[in-house]
Write an enzyme that holds these catalytic residues in place. Structure first.
Site, PDB file in Angstrom:
ATOM      1  N   ASP A  16       0.820  -1.196   0.000  1.00 30.79           N
ATOM      2  CA  ASP A  16       0.000   0.000   0.000  1.00 30.79           C
ATOM      3  C   ASP A  16       0.866   1.263   0.000  1.00 30.79           C
ATOM      4  OD1 ASP A  16      -2.764   1.299   0.528  1.00 30.79           O
ATOM      5  OD2 ASP A  16      -1.497   2.151   2.095  1.00 30.79           O
ATOM      6  N   GLU A  29       0.976  -0.517  -5.183  1.00 32.02           N
ATOM      7  CA  GLU A  29      -0.017   0.534  -5.360  1.00 32.02           C
ATOM      8  C   GLU A  29       0.737   1.849  -5.546  1.00 32.02           C
ATOM      9  OE1 GLU A  29      -3.797   2.538  -3.025  1.00 32.02           O
ATOM     10  OE2 GLU A  29      -1.766   2.565  -2.232  1.00 32.02           O
TER      11      GLU A  29
END
Length: 783
Positions: free
Chosen positions: A429, A484
């Protein structure tokens, strides 16, 4: 979609180098970024796109560099050979593989040399002083609580502490008899011998680290390497306690099933265990395993991506403000319960990825790692000091990736989840925040390479990610690792031996933004087939993407899912099959199927869907918070909607299953053959080939075309094998699957400009409004 049977296929190679994916404005206030403008890296690409912007993969064979680049380089040997030593890096980085793939990176050769050198030097130091990088990443065997020679040894890195004690239930929270000793590296330790052959600290009992900092004040903190942490559910905003977790053999979960083979392309089901119950409560790992995993498998996904696994004290953070990095979130059960879930997934042939958050840490001092940052200078802290250590948008702390013990902590964290819980990989993330000192805040990425390779690049974080990917893939060669990254940094998904960072995939984050823009701001008649096609195919050559039409970001309160954008309040009253569908519902279901399908087949080399979106879940997610009276009402999934026979949700779910089954059968996601032959703006039709399949998407709101001419590669007989208008998908059943579509030759063989849409053959199909069909050559179907 049409399937083909006929003559042997001629290979169509590769794809051009495209600029990186666009950017997003995420619902978690990530970065306000604009859509990329193309920065092409070869004259051939520029010419091709300048004319039409249609052909995404070259239709004429040409020499391509796909996979590992062959080149002579000392650095390549070093990075491949664990035992190699670095002496003089001056000339070792002259040949960098990514520069051969993308000549546009040549001006940034010095940048690549610099970060490769730092990576190699860091790796050499770790090998020299820790044995190997893989052993370095087993810090959990040294730090935290471990059984060693008839006792429990506890170690904690807290260099700024002046005194330290271990406290807990076992000593009545009085640490005067359990003082710890500090070594030259700032590591505190204590050994507690067994008593009567039994551990003095009982399994599942509470513990904390007590230390005194410079002003003489004692503070209690949860051990940084704690493997489990719990909170008193009867007390509002109660602090968490660390838990000593060492179950006896009879209570320790034993894995029964091996990891399934790595799929050719991941079809990912993104899920949040806590909110997966149909009831407004926190669901458990075991309930998810028994109730939700079968649904995922039934829809032919091959991968589950779990959110919010690491402990986070604030539930509404969706798991992105981590407090305890080695601890399973106790809301859903124990570590053994999570192992049960993963083992159950493996038994169903599902790989399990973990949504890992190393981009930042919770600002929570009482419960989290931030609590150790007391009186510490930069070299003594997990985090950078001052402004550099604080993320203004996320209200969280930022790791000091240059610190030795931070590297040990984070790399060990990755190996812990792989070794102990048998995860099959990770989705990292917030990678954009890691890659740049500005964290992507107020940045508008245009695709200009200066934006990626400059003083704004955080090379320490880049090196950490290179080390992380090295550890993951060495410990588990079949691991899947996804980044990401909203910026689209080149070489993110190339191996370190070529000068890349080492990820397997990046998320194609521009795609959901484009769909949201269209659904919110454009009439159906204003949709551009060229723009849709460009957005879906705008990705870098040799760097794989995971496409998705919507993820958890679009499902959070304050945003809307695609189904909600399309049908809104009509979903509450118009989804019964016992009455005729309204125009809104008809349009909504039709476009829901088309948007997800074209995103899957044209948008990347893998596909992702968030839990419930496959059947058009009608409501957003709203976690318990002050603004909603701490309610769990919207923190659940209404599985009964898709299981109720007379509701139309079942049609979207059935089509989702058919999409996945199609890739399971024909592996089109892993095919490098992808050719968009037509983006017909007047008729609102997109025609393309992916692998051996031909797809026709008619986005026109009204027009049905009887005998729409479709270009194709291979001559022969085609049949429809999947269409969104079928009865079982809530359509009108207008497309016949038993009709033969014979091809006709087009133009002069071998001269594309004389062909139809640059394709050597063509056939005609029935293309109803707002439907997609897929064909395959009949011979291939029979195979």
């Amino acid at each position: 979609m049409y399937s083909f049977s006929g003559f042997p296929q001629t290979a169509i190679l590769g794809s051009p180098s495209f600029p990186p994916n666009g950017c997003r404005k995420a619902s978690r206030d990530y970065c306000c970024l604009s859509t990329l403008q193309p920065t092409l890296v070869s004259c051939h690409c520029r010419k091709l796109l300048g004319k039409k912007g249609l052909n995404l993969f070259f239709s004429q064979p040409r020499p391509l560099i796909y996979g590992k680049v062959e080149y002579n380089s000392a650095i390549a040997t070093l990075l491949a050979d664990e035992s190699s030593a670095v002496t003089d890096m001056g000339e070792d980085t002259e040949d960098i593989g990514v520069l051969a793939m993308d000549p546009g990176l040549e001006p940034y050769k010095d940048h690549f040399k610099y970060r490769l050198k730092k990576y190699a030097e860091q790796k050499k130091l770790i090998d020299q002083y820790e044995g190997s990088l893989e052993e370095f990443a087993r810090g959990y065997l040294k730090f935290g609580f471990n059984r060693e020679e008839d006792g429990i040894v506890y170690r904690e890195w807290a260099p700024a502490a002046e005194e330290a004690q271990l406290i807990g239930d076992f000593n009545g929270w009085d640490g005067s008899n359990h003082t710890m000793e500090k070594n030259q590296f700032g590591v505190w330790s204590i050994k507690i011998p067994d008593s009567g052959g039994n551990p003095v600290i009982p399994h599942n009992s509470r513990v904390k680290f007590r230390f005194k900092h410079g002003n003489g004040v004692w503070v209690d903190r949860i051990p940084a390497w704690i493997k489990y942490a719990v909170v008193d559910p009867t007390r509002f905003a109660a602090p968490y306690d660390g838990v000593y977790w060492d179950p006896p053999p009879s209570e320790r979960y034993q894995f029964k099933h091996p990891r399934p083979p790595k799929p050719k392309s991941p079809r990912i089901y993104e899920a949040h265990v806590g909110m997966s119950s149909k009831e407004p409560r926190v669901n458990s790992y075991r309930e998810f395993a028994d109730d939700v995993l079968p649904h995922i498998r039934a829809n032919s996904y091959n991968t589950v991506q779990l959110m919010a696994v690491m402990e986070h004290s604030y539930y509404a953070s969706f798991g992105y403000h981590v407090t305890n990095f080695f601890a399973v979130s106790s809301r859903s059960g124990t570590p053994e319960d999570l192992k049960y879930l993963i083992d159950k997934a493996h038994s169903l042939g599902l790989q399990v990825l973990m949504d890992v958050v190393h981009s930042h840490a919770s600002n929570n001092v009482t419960d989290g790692l931030n609590g150790f940052d007391v009186g510490q200078c930069a070299q003594d802290s997990y985090f950078h000091t001052g402004d550099r250590g604080y993320h203004k948008l996320w209200d969280s702390r930022l790791f000091n990736f240059a610190n030795w013990e931070v590297l040990r902590f984070l790399l060990s964290n990755l190996r812990w989840w792989l070794d102990e819980f048998k995860f099959d990989g990770f989705r990292f993330d917030g990678v954009t925040s890691m890659l740049y000192h500005h964290h992507g805040i107020n940045m508008a990425y245009t695709g200009n390479y200066n934006e990626y390779f400059s003083e704004a690049t955080d090379v320490d974080a880049v090196v950490y990610l290179m080390l992380a990917n090295h550890v993951i893939h060495n410990v588990l060669p079949d691991a899947t690792v996804i980044a990401e990254d909203v910026s689209g940094m080149p070489a993110l998904c190339r191996p370190a031996s070529e000068g890349g960072i080492g990820f397997d995939y990046r998320l194609a984050m521009a795609i959901p933004d484009k769909w949201i823009d269209y659904l919110k701001n454009k009439k159906d008649s204003e949709w551009s087939m060229k723009e849709i096609s460009w957005t879906l195919t705008n990705r870098r050559y040799t760097e794989k993407c995971i496409s998705y039409a919507e993820s958890h970001d679009q499902a959070i309160v304050g945003d809307k899912t695609i189904a909600f954008l399309l049908m809104d309040k009509d979903m509450y009253s118009g989804m019964s099959c016992l009455t005729d569908a309204s125009p809104t519902i008809e349009r909504g279901i039709a476009l829901h199927k088309m948007i997800h399908f074209i995103t899957m087949v044209l948008g990347g080399e893998g596909y992702l869907n968030f839990m419930g979106n496959e059947f058009g879940h009608p409501e957003w997610i709203d976690f318990p918070r002050e603004g909603n009276g701490w309610s769990y009402e919207k923190c659940r999934r209404q599985w009964d909607l898709v299981d109720t026979e007379h509701l139309r949700y079942k049609f979207m779910n059935a089509f989702d299953r058919a999409m996945n089954l199609l890739d399971e059968k024909f592996s089109f996601l892993s095919s490098t053959k992808q050719i968009v032959s037509s983006t017909d703006e007047e008729n609102k039709v997109i025609v393309f080939e992916r692998g051996d399949l031909v797809f026709v998407f008619n986005f026109h709101p009204e027009n049905t075309y009887d005998g729409y001419k479709v270009g194709c590669d291979l001559p022969g007989k085609y049949k429809v094998s999947l269409d969104s208008d079928a009865w079982e998908f809530g359509g009108q059943g207008r497309v016949g699957h038993d009709v033969d579509h014979f091809t006709s030759p087009e133009g002069i063989p071998g001269v594309p400009e004389t062909n139809f849409n640059n394709r050597p053959n063509s056939f005609k199909v029935l293309s109803p409004a707002r439907t997609c069909v897929r064909t395959l050559c009949h011979d291939i179907v029979l195979q």
